[in-house]
Scaffold this active site. Structure first.
Site, PDB file in Angstrom:
ATOM      1  N   ASP A  33       0.834  -1.212   0.000  1.00 59.45           N
ATOM      2  CA  ASP A  33       0.000   0.000   0.000  1.00 59.45           C
ATOM      3  C   ASP A  33       0.864   1.255   0.000  1.00 59.45           C
ATOM      4  O   ASP A  33       1.965   1.263   0.545  1.00 59.45           O
ATOM      5  CB  ASP A  33      -0.908  -0.023   1.243  1.00 59.45           C
ATOM      6  CG  ASP A  33      -2.045   0.976   1.130  1.00 59.45           C
ATOM      7  OD1 ASP A  33      -2.347   1.437   0.002  1.00 59.45           O
ATOM      8  OD2 ASP A  33      -2.640   1.305   2.178  1.00 59.45           O
ATOM      9  N   HIS A  50       2.485   3.224  -8.925  1.00 59.29           N
ATOM     10  CA  HIS A  50       2.337   1.788  -9.219  1.00 59.29           C
ATOM     11  C   HIS A  50       3.561   1.281  -9.996  1.00 59.29           C
ATOM     12  O   HIS A  50       4.063   0.190  -9.747  1.00 59.29           O
ATOM     13  CB  HIS A  50       1.060   1.540 -10.025  1.00 59.29           C
ATOM     14  CG  HIS A  50      -0.187   1.917  -9.283  1.00 59.29           C
ATOM     15  ND1 HIS A  50      -0.418   1.552  -7.980  1.00 59.29           N
ATOM     16  CD2 HIS A  50      -1.284   2.646  -9.666  1.00 59.29           C
ATOM     17  CE1 HIS A  50      -1.591   2.027  -7.580  1.00 59.29           C
ATOM     18  NE2 HIS A  50      -2.130   2.702  -8.581  1.00 59.29           N
ATOM     19  N   LEU A 144      11.393 -20.571  -4.456  1.00 55.24           N
ATOM     20  CA  LEU A 144      10.355 -19.661  -3.951  1.00 55.24           C
ATOM     21  C   LEU A 144       9.074 -19.782  -4.779  1.00 55.24           C
ATOM     22  O   LEU A 144       9.114 -19.749  -6.009  1.00 55.24           O
ATOM     23  CB  LEU A 144      10.855 -18.207  -4.030  1.00 55.24           C
ATOM     24  CG  LEU A 144       9.809 -17.138  -3.685  1.00 55.24           C
ATOM     25  CD1 LEU A 144       9.524 -17.114  -2.183  1.00 55.24           C
ATOM     26  CD2 LEU A 144      10.261 -15.756  -4.154  1.00 55.24           C
TER      27      LEU A 144
HETATM   28  C1  FPP Z   1      -2.127   0.085  -3.316  1.00 54.03           C
HETATM   29  O1  FPP Z   1      -1.638   1.397  -3.244  1.00 54.03           O
HETATM   30  C2  FPP Z   1      -1.553  -0.579  -4.482  1.00 54.03           C
HETATM   31  C3  FPP Z   1      -2.268  -1.198  -5.456  1.00 54.03           C
HETATM   32  C4  FPP Z   1      -3.727  -1.285  -5.437  1.00 54.03           C
HETATM   33  C5  FPP Z   1      -1.596  -1.773  -6.627  1.00 54.03           C
HETATM   34  C6  FPP Z   1      -0.423  -2.597  -6.291  1.00 54.03           C
HETATM   35  C7  FPP Z   1       0.232  -3.052  -7.512  1.00 54.03           C
HETATM   36  C8  FPP Z   1       1.563  -3.075  -7.720  1.00 54.03           C
HETATM   37  C9  FPP Z   1       2.540  -2.663  -6.700  1.00 54.03           C
HETATM   38  C10 FPP Z   1       2.134  -3.579  -8.999  1.00 54.03           C
HETATM   39  C11 FPP Z   1       1.622  -4.936  -9.381  1.00 54.03           C
HETATM   40  C12 FPP Z   1       2.579  -5.530 -10.314  1.00 54.03           C
HETATM   41  C13 FPP Z   1       2.826  -6.829 -10.466  1.00 54.03           C
HETATM   42  C14 FPP Z   1       3.999  -7.209 -11.250  1.00 54.03           C
HETATM   43  C15 FPP Z   1       1.987  -7.877  -9.908  1.00 54.03           C
HETATM   44  P1  FPP Z   1      -2.657   2.617  -3.381  1.00 54.03           P
HETATM   45  O2  FPP Z   1      -2.761   2.973  -4.820  1.00 54.03           O
HETATM   46  O3  FPP Z   1      -3.969   2.285  -2.746  1.00 54.03           O
HETATM   47  O4  FPP Z   1      -1.890   3.727  -2.595  1.00 54.03           O
HETATM   48  P2  FPP Z   1      -2.534   4.933  -1.759  1.00 54.03           P
HETATM   49  O5  FPP Z   1      -3.200   4.312  -0.540  1.00 54.03           O
HETATM   50  O6  FPP Z   1      -1.337   5.754  -1.395  1.00 54.03           O
HETATM   51  O7  FPP Z   1      -3.498   5.652  -2.653  1.00 54.03           O
END
Ligand code: FPP
Length: 255
Positions: A33, A50, A144
Site C-alpha cells: 500500500d 504503481h 520460492l
Molecule cells: C495500493 O496502493 C496498491 C495497489 C492497489 C496496486 C499494487 C500493484 C503493484 C505494486 C504492482 C503490481 C505488479 C505486479 C507485477 C503484480 P494505493 O494505490 O492504494 O496507494 P494509496 O493508498 O497511497 O493511494
C-alpha cells in the site's frame, strides 16, 4: 519500460541476510500500500507510484529468494480495486506482463514458481495470458513460490469455496460429518499452501482489506509507515527480525 534491476546477487554472503534460515517465516504475505501517496508526494500521477512499486516487488522477491522464504504472496489487485478509474485499473493490470517480460528469465533461473490466487476469469487477456504463460513455464520449479493475488478478495474466495463444497456434498463426494477446517481449506485458492506466518502491510494503514481472511487466523502482523515504492530489502529484513522475536502460541500457552 521498467527499470531492469539485477535480480539476484548470487555472491551475496549469507551473513548479510540478518535472519537465520531456521526462523525465517515459511510464508510471507504482503499488502503493498501507498503507491498513490508516494506519487502525490512527488507531484506525479498515481500510476507513477504503481510503476515504481514494481521495483519494490523486484527487491522483495530478490530478498525472499536469498532468505529462502518458501512462499511470498503479493496483493496486487483486489476485487474492490475495479472501483478505481478505468485508466488506473488498466495501468495496474498491464504491470504483470511488463514485469514478466523483463524478469521471467531471471525468475526461472532462480527456480521461482509463479502462481496466481484470485479469479482469473475476469482479468483482461493481456494479464491472464502473461501470468498463465509464467505459471506454465515455472510449474516444475521448486524454489520460492511467488503468488500474485490478482482480482483476489477473501469474501469472494470463501463464498466460492462454500458453493463448491455444497455442490460436492450434493454429489455425495464428501459428507457433512467429515467436513473440517482442513477439508474446507482445500476449496480455497491457497489449497496446498501453509497459512501465512507473517503478514506485512506498508503505507501506514492497519487493516486486512479483504486479504487472506481465513488464512491469516494466526499470522503475525507487521505494519510500517513506509510507502510501498520506498520498501526495500532493509524493511523486509526488519520485518523478518521482528518476526523472530514473536512468541507464537496459536491460542495455547508458551512452551
Ligand atoms: C495500493 O496502493 C496498491 C495497489 C492497489 C496496486 C499494487 C500493484 C503493484 C505494486 C504492482 C503490481 C505488479 C505486479 C507485477 C503484480 P494505493 O494505490 O492504494 O496507494 P494509496 O493508498 O497511497 O493511494
Amino acid at each position: 519500460m521498467l527499470i531492469n534491476i539485477p535480480f539476484v546477487n548470487k555472491k551475496q554472503p549469507k551473513e548479510t541476510i540478518g535472519v537465520p534460515e531456521d526462523s525465517t517465516p515459511e510464508h510471507i504475505a504482503i499488502i503493498m500500500d501507498g503507491n498513490g501517496r508516494w506519487a502525490r508526494n512527488r507531484g506525479l500521477p498515481r500510476i507513477a507510484g504503481h510503476k515504481e512499486g514494481v521495483s519494490s516487488i523486484v527487491k522483495v522477491v530478490k530478498a525472499a529468494v536469498k532468505c529462502k522464504v518458501k512462499i511470498l504472496t503479493l496483493y496486487a489487485f483486489s476485487t474492490e480495486n475495479w472501483k478505481r478509474p478505468k485508466s488506473e485499473v488498466e495501468f495496474i493490470l498491464r504491470l504483470p506482463k511488463q514485469f514478466l517480460d523483463v524478469y521471467l528469465p531471471e525468475l526461472i533461473s532462480n527456480n521461482v514458481r509463479i502462481q496466481v490466487i484470485g479469479d482469473m476469469e475476469l482479468l483482461p487477456d493481456y494479464t491472464r495470458d502473461a501470468v498463465q504463460y509464467a505459471m506454465d513455464r515455472t510449474r516444475h520449479n521448486d524454489g520460492l513460490q511467488l503468488n500474485f493475488a490478482l482480482n483476489y478478495g477473501s469474501r469472494h474466495e470463501i463464498l466460492k469455496a462454500v458453493k463448491e463444497m455444497l455442490a460436492d456434498i450434493n454429489d455425495t463426494k464428501i459428507s457433512v460429518e467429515e467436513l473440517d477446517e482442513q477439508q474446507f481449506s482445500k476449496y480455497l485458492y491457497t489449497k496446498d499452501m501453509p497459512d501465512p506466518d507473517l503478514m506485512i502491510r506498508t503505507g501506514g494503514e492497519q487493516r486486512l482489506s479483504n486479504f487472506l481472511l481465513w488464512q491469516s487466523a494466526y499470522s503475525e502482523f507487521w505494519y510500517t509507515d513506509v510507502l510501498w515504492p520506498d520498501f526495500s530489502e532493509r524493511e523486509f529484513l526488519l520485518a523478518l527480525d521482528d518476526y523472530r522475536q514473536r512468541n507464537r502460541r496459536y491460542g495455547g500457552l508458551s512452551k
